[in-house]
Design a protein around this motif. Structure first.
Motif, PDB file in Angstrom:
ATOM      1  N   ASN A  10      96.269 -71.503  15.732  1.00 11.42           N
ATOM      2  CA  ASN A  10      96.979 -72.525  14.939  1.00 11.42           C
ATOM      3  C   ASN A  10      96.761 -73.928  15.496  1.00 11.42           C
ATOM      4  OD1 ASN A  10      98.000 -70.521  13.333  1.00 11.42           O
ATOM      5  ND2 ASN A  10      99.760 -70.200  14.708  1.00 11.42           N
ATOM      6  N   LYS A  11      95.487 -74.251  15.775  1.00 11.83           N
ATOM      7  CA  LYS A  11      95.107 -75.583  16.277  1.00 11.83           C
ATOM      8  C   LYS A  11      95.799 -75.940  17.596  1.00 11.83           C
ATOM      9  CE  LYS A  11      93.370 -77.619  12.198  1.00 11.83           C
ATOM     10  NZ  LYS A  11      92.776 -78.831  11.837  1.00 11.83           N
ATOM     11  N   LYS A  12      96.059 -74.935  18.413  1.00 12.67           N
ATOM     12  CA  LYS A  12      96.728 -75.147  19.701  1.00 12.67           C
ATOM     13  C   LYS A  12      95.984 -74.343  20.772  1.00 12.67           C
ATOM     14  CE  LYS A  12     101.614 -75.190  20.803  1.00 12.67           C
ATOM     15  NZ  LYS A  12     102.866 -74.507  20.499  1.00 12.67           N
TER      16      LYS A  12
ATOM     17  N   GLN B  27      85.190 -74.438  16.704  1.00 16.19           N
ATOM     18  CA  GLN B  27      86.012 -75.624  16.422  1.00 16.19           C
ATOM     19  C   GLN B  27      85.149 -76.802  15.970  1.00 16.19           C
ATOM     20  OE1 GLN B  27      89.318 -75.256  16.576  1.00 16.19           O
ATOM     21  NE2 GLN B  27      88.997 -73.150  17.286  1.00 16.19           N
TER      22      GLN B  27
ATOM     23  N   ASN C 211      92.045 -82.759  17.781  1.00 14.68           N
ATOM     24  CA  ASN C 211      92.253 -81.679  16.802  1.00 14.68           C
ATOM     25  C   ASN C 211      93.022 -80.495  17.351  1.00 14.68           C
ATOM     26  OD1 ASN C 211      90.673 -82.964  14.815  1.00 14.68           O
ATOM     27  ND2 ASN C 211      88.853 -82.357  15.981  1.00 14.68           N
ATOM     28  N   ILE C 212      92.944 -80.308  18.655  1.00 13.10           N
ATOM     29  CA  ILE C 212      93.567 -79.105  19.235  1.00 13.10           C
ATOM     30  C   ILE C 212      94.680 -79.535  20.192  1.00 13.10           C
ATOM     31  CG2 ILE C 212      93.128 -77.016  20.608  1.00 13.10           C
ATOM     32  CD1 ILE C 212      90.143 -77.363  19.701  1.00 13.10           C
TER      33      ILE C 212
END
Ligand SMILES: Cc1cc2nc3c(=O)[nH]c(=O)nc-3n(C[C@H](O)[C@H](O)[C@H](O)COP(=O)(O)OP(=O)(O)OC[C@H]3O[C@@H](n4cnc5c(N)ncnc54)[C@H](O)[C@@H]3O)c2cc1C
Length: 486
Positions: A256-258, A291, A454-455
């Motif tokens: 989830n972008k983490k 990514q 982004n992350i």
């Protein structure tokens, strides 16, 4: 306790681990080599000891600061002393110059040897000092990619002084105009190589690089350069940082972008934050394959690389000191070769570092350990064997001419390092020494930030990201990262 995983035990990775531990995090460092330090390492050849990578140490207070975080006295663990002469310079026309760390003494030396009035050099140095003072908080000590960095009085002050930065001219243009004398221009052009750039391309702003050496001095570490990372590694371990060696990280886990952890040797390790000290290009290409890639930033021209000859020399050379430079007769052609033709120039500038001048145990009696470095293009799979064979002959010929000697019979130990070796040992993209080059006006803004856009929870430190390469800037990147992780 919140967990942080750091990828890489280079100086920035170790410094980040210390700073984050001091803030109360549980910190683990994964390192693919069997030793800490990355580019900072050492080895022995016979009875000679060599530092493999960096040889110039400036701004030691950035190392001391890390001991201060735990109220330890750095002097109990890490010793260094200031040099009176930062470098000896030699030209083929017989000119020689000693760069005294005392700037007034150096200005007198320059007047005596080159006929340049002391006022001209001192004015140049003063201007560089002003550039540094106006920009250090914006460009070096904070993330350049956060709005808060720009919304303050320091930035306003810098904007009001914009013309002093000489951004639209090259370093060489500025030096030609302000220093006039050819030897002095070449000497100050040389500082572009401190971040692996060309003086004919890097902006005039970069006159401030020499300020770090002139103002803060150059230092010799009493147990060799490798003790910088060895001492910091021991400090980190004493304070509870866990190091895992021979652990090549193959993936940064993202959900989830983490960032939620890493994978090494097919095993997953979870954490609240991930910090990559690995070169930023392979971090994206190998560990973040799925990514989005920040293409513009990653495509920036890389800084130069180097070919190094490590020579055990069974003779002493009283004309030489710790740092010595033998200049090329045609500096413009040399940089054209490195950055445009991607070739090693046949009359290269030679840097000789001899630690046994200050640390006698680094070489047998009446002998010296020579670290002989030549700036070179990046590794693009050139035939390094042929290149180093030819280069060796040219280098020895030039040293013989300048020192009026016959060096060859005195070389009793030898190892050669190429850009390919640098890339293999430290995973530095194309074997560059300092990440992206500073060969254009916007390079400071085009370095990768210390965090991911982004992350979430993914951070970056080290020579390939903001504020740049070299030991002092790597230590600052660790400071910025630890301030960003709340
Ligand atoms: C020949 C040479 C001369 C130099 N001279 C000077 C000098 O005189 N003065 C100066 O200030 N600077 C100098 N530099 C530059 C300086 O060495 C670097 O800027 C600095 O050491 C870079 O530190 P770093 O923390 O970015 O990481 P690095 O030292 O590059 O370390 C990165 C670490 O990450 C590890 N790693 C990479 N990928 C992975 C992975 N997937 N999993 C686990 N671990 C991984 C690597 O093994 C390495 O240990 C020189 C560099 C070289 C090569």
């Amino acid at each position: 306790m919140k967990k942080v995983i750091i990828i890489g035990a280079g100086i920035a990775g170790i410094a980040s681990s210390i700073r984050l531990r001091a803030k109360g995090f549980d910190v683990k460092v994964f390192e693919s080599n069997s030793y800490p330090g990355g580019k900072i390492s050492s080895f022995n050849l016979g009875d000679y000891r060599f530092d493999a990578g960096p040889s110039l140490f400036t701004m030691p207070h950035f190392v001391d600061e890390l001991f201060d975080l735990f109220s330890e006295n750095s002097k109990d663990h890490f010793l260094y002393k200031k040099k009176d002469i930062s470098c000896n310079y030699f030209w083929e026309d017989g000119t020689r110059l000693s760069a005294f760390s005392d700037k007034n003494k150096f200005a007198i030396e320059v007047e005596k040897k080159l006929g340049v009035p002391t006022t001209r050099l001192l004015k140049y140095l003063k201007k560089a000092e002003k550039k540094y003072d106006l920009t250090k908080t914006i460009f070096l000590e904070k993330s350049l990619h956060k709005l808060s960095t720009f919304l303050n009085r320091d930035t306003l002050k810098a904007i009001l002084n914009l013309n002093i930065f000489q951004i639209s001219k090259s370093l060489n243009d500025v030096n030609e105009k302000e220093l006039i004398e050819p030897h002095l221009i070449q000497l100050y052009n040389r500082f572009a190589t401190y971040n692996g750039s060309s003086p004919y391309k890097t902006p005039g702003m970069m006159t401030l690089i020499q300020h770090l050496e002139q103002e803060y001095g150059t230092y010799v570490v009493e147990k060799g350069m490798v003790d910088i990372t060895n001492a910091l590694f021991k400090l980190a371990k004493r304070k509870g940082v866990v190091f895992k060696f021979n652990e090549n990280v193959s993936k940064i886990l993202v959900e989830n972008k983490k960032a939620i952890g890493i994978q090494a040797k097919n095993k997953k390790y979870y954490s609240d934050y991930v910090v990559s000290n690995m070169d930023v290009v392979p971090t994206y290409d190998k560990l973040l394959k799925d990514q989005k890639r920040p293409t513009i930033v990653l495509n920036q021209e890389r800084s130069s690389s180097a070919i190094i000859f490590y020579w055990g020399v069974k003779k002493e050379f009283p004309d030489l000191d710790l740092h010595n430079i033998f200049f090329s007769d045609n500096y413009k052609k040399e940089f054209d070769s490195i950055f445009n033709k991607k070739e090693v120039y046949n009359d290269p500038t030679i840097y000789i570092n001899i630690t046994s001048k200050d640390l006698p145990s680094d070489a047998p009696k009446n002998s010296e350990n020579w670290f002989v470095m030549i700036n070179s293009p990046n590794n693009e799979n050139q035939n390094w064997k042929t290149i180093t064979n030819d280069l060796r002959k040219n280098v020895i010929k030039k040293i013989n001419n300048i020192l009026k000697t016959d060096l060859m019979p005195f070389i009793e130990e030898e190892r050669v390092y190429t850009p390919q070796d640098i890339e293999l040992k430290t995973q530095s993209y194309l074997g560059s020494l300092y990440g992206a080059s500073s060969n254009n006006k916007m390079s400071a803004f085009l370095r990768h930030p210390n965090f991911s856009n982004n992350i979430l929870n993914l951070y970056f430190c080290g020579g390939s990201v903001h504020p740049g390469g070299g030991i002092p800037l790597c230590l600052l990147s660790a400071k910025i990262v630890s301030n960003l992780i709340k």
